[in-house]
Design an enzyme around this catalytic site. Structure first.
Site, short mmCIF file in Angstrom:
data_model
loop_
_atom_site.label_atom_id
_atom_site.label_comp_id
_atom_site.label_asym_id
_atom_site.label_seq_id
_atom_site.Cartn_x
_atom_site.Cartn_y
_atom_site.Cartn_z
N SER A 1 -13.41 4.05 -32.00
CA SER A 1 -14.72 3.44 -32.10
C SER A 1 -14.87 2.69 -33.41
O SER A 1 -14.16 2.96 -34.37
CB SER A 1 -15.79 4.53 -32.03
OG SER A 1 -15.71 5.30 -33.22
N LYS A 2 -15.81 1.78 -33.39
CA LYS A 2 -16.09 0.96 -34.56
C LYS A 2 -16.46 1.83 -35.76
O LYS A 2 -16.19 1.47 -36.89
CB LYS A 2 -17.28 0.05 -34.26
CG LYS A 2 -16.87 -1.34 -33.88
CD LYS A 2 -18.10 -2.22 -33.84
CE LYS A 2 -17.79 -3.47 -33.05
NZ LYS A 2 -18.97 -4.22 -32.71
#
Ligand code: GLU
Length: 529
Positions: free
Chosen positions: A251-252
């Site tokens: 994930s970012k």
């Protein structure tokens, strides 16, 4: 003929997972002398991003994944952008309506959310309750006449079991009764992903669908659609999820997920491709080498060797691969340029992983120095302070002494060579070394002798001469090498770790050498022990 495709929805950036999907599709097609297509899946108009399609194409071009058919290229199945194929999907949806594999649904948003709430409360799976499946022809016609907005839904044959052989995961089966009656055409007239994807894969003669594991739940719906149309489905292969180091989904929040960010950070395209290829795949067997060009990847790739388990996205591995690629590039250019070197010249010393250069004529040393430093300079040029570049000879010499560090991390060049150019400061204790038996007294003794002797030494350009004279001092003082070299190295660099003392002296030259030795002696004057 094997035909694969990369079918991204343009979001404005290229996700590393997207690049891996594109790469595996490319590798599989090329390995089997097939074709690789690019299709833009932009049916979700709410998520339209200006320029995203162009950007995606640019990225694929930059990275070297050349597609055989796709936007900007002619091809028998053009257009390759779904928003330009809208009439086609409508036609196919009509066909399903006629065959009774689909039906119109006039339910309002309010009714659907009420239904969902109800299902949630009674702990039932959220699914369309087929209210409109049972509308009579007259009721349907009445709604159409009244221009009531509607969607078209797939009529899932709930009693069936969908079974197929995934090329990575083996036999997979789904009970159709767990599947929702998917929307195929939305009320705005645009198709959903499911319909457009199946219609296009069929029309574009895609033989193998290789995509991320997150699409696995969609596959039975797609297979049922193929069946409803009377088409043969392609082969499917679902590649593993990308995970953070803690095994959560990439994930970012835990790091960058867009390829652009990695390019901006200075990673080379060969390294990026190489790293991405190994996220969930390994050539296996006795193959230990992990450095592959795109062509080599094509040669080695196979879907059987793709893992089922999630692949950890490990930046340290990317750093290592990037380093190996920088070395490879550097030594290839050097070998290419320096014809005057021995034919077997640049031999990698397997133990240390270092490269050794062999000359057949010492006269070439200077020429080689120039060529070598030209390449190094180019590699780290953008990360170097202008003021350092003003002293070209010194900077070139300095670069040679930190060659491997530059290849590993060009961005830190400035950090590594600061001590050559700027004033240095350190704790006096650095001049001593317990294990090497360097106390303040020994340091003083060594540095004093060095300072005196080097007053009359002028061959700083000759590293061997520097070494000889320092060895003579060791003998004269009846000390161990370290007892002379350690305090000198510390005095010249102010650092715990640095290139070797002969190299440092060679870069600094006489003035700085004497100045720093004297500074250390002055510091020692003020220390009591
Ligand atoms: N448009 C889908 C995506 O964005 C394609 C999925 C598939 O390959 O079927 O990933």
């Amino acid at each position: 003929m094997i035909r694969t495709r990369f079918a991204p929805s343009p979001t404005g950036y290229l996700h590393v997972g997207g690049l891996r999907t594109a790469l595996y599709n490319y590798l599989y097609a090329k390995k089997h002398e097939g074709q690789f297509l690019l299709r833009i899946e932009d049916t979700d108009r709410k998520r339209f991003v200006e320029g995203a399609k162009e950007h995606l194409i640019e990225m694929l071009e930059w990275i070297g994944l050349d597609y055989d058919e796709g936007p900007n290229k002619e091809g028998p199945h053009a257009p390759y952008v779904q928003s330009e194929r809208n009439d086609l999907y409508k036609k196919y949806a009509e066909e399903l309506l006629e065959k009774k594999h689909a039906y119109r649904c006039f339910c309002t948003a309010d009714r659907l959310s009420e239904m969902r709430e109800h299902q949630e409360k009674s702990k039932k799976a959220p699914m369309y309750d087929r209210h409109c499946l049972y509308l009579s022809d007259e009721e349907t016609q009445k709604n159409l006449d009244a221009k009531t907005p509607f969607v078209i839904r797939q009529k899932i044959p709930s009693s069936e079991t969908v079974k197929y052989k995934d090329l990575i995961r083996g036999i997979i089966s789904f009970a159709a009764k767990t599947l929702d009656d998917q929307v195929l055409i939305k009320s705005d007239g645009f198709p959903t992903y499911h319909l457009a994807n199946v219609v296009d894969d069929h029309l574009m003669e895609i033989s193998h669908v290789i995509r991320g594991e997150e699409w696995l739940p969609s596959t039975p719906k797609h297979i049922l659609l193929y069946k409803a149309f009377g088409w043969t489905p392609p082969e499917f292969a679902h590649i593993p999820l990308l995970l953070n180091k803690d095994r959560t989904k990439l994930s970012k929040r835990q790091g960058d997920v867009s390829v652009e960010e990695y390019i901006k950070k200075g990673y080379g395209k060969e390294a990026i491709i190489n790293f991405i290829a190994f996220l969930g795949w390994h050539p296996g067997g006795s193959e230990e080498n992990e450095i592959f060009t795109l062509e080599e990847l094509v040669k080695h790739f196979s879907l059987e060797k793709v893992h089922k388990a999630g692949a950890i996205f490990d930046i340290e591995k990317l750093d290592w691969i990037n380093w190996q690629w920088n070395r490879r590039k550097y030594h290839t250019i050097l070998k290419d340029k320096a014809h005057y070197l021995d034919p077997n010249v640049i031999i990698e010393n397997p133990k240390k992983g270092e490269f050794v250069y062999k000359f057949n004529d010492p006269e070439n040393t200077e020429k080689f120095f120039k060529e070598r430093t030209d390449i190094l300079l180019e590699m780290c040029d953008e990360y170097l302070d202008e003021k350092y570049k003003k002293n070209p000879e010194k900077i070139r010499k300095a670069l040679v002494t930190i060659e491997e560090k530059i290849l590993r991390d060009p961005k830190s060049t400035q950090e590594y060579l600061k001590f050559y150019f700027d004033d240095i400061d350190y704790d006096n204790e650095l001049l001593t070394h317990e294990k090497m038996k360097v106390d303040y007294k020994t340091a003083r003794k060594s540095l004093n002798e060095i300072y005196e002797t080097f007053q009359n030494f002028d061959s700083f350009n000759d590293m061997d001469a520097i070494k000889n004279i320092l060895m003579k001092i060791v003998a004269k003082l009846e000390l161990k090498n370290g007892q002379v070299f350690w305090p000198l190295r510390a005095a010249l660099t102010g650092e715990k770790f640095s290139p070797g003392v002969f190299e440092v002296a060679w870069v600094l030259g006489k003035d700085d050498f004497l100045k720093r030795t004297k500074q250390a002696l002055d510091r020692l004057e003020n220390t009591k022990q």
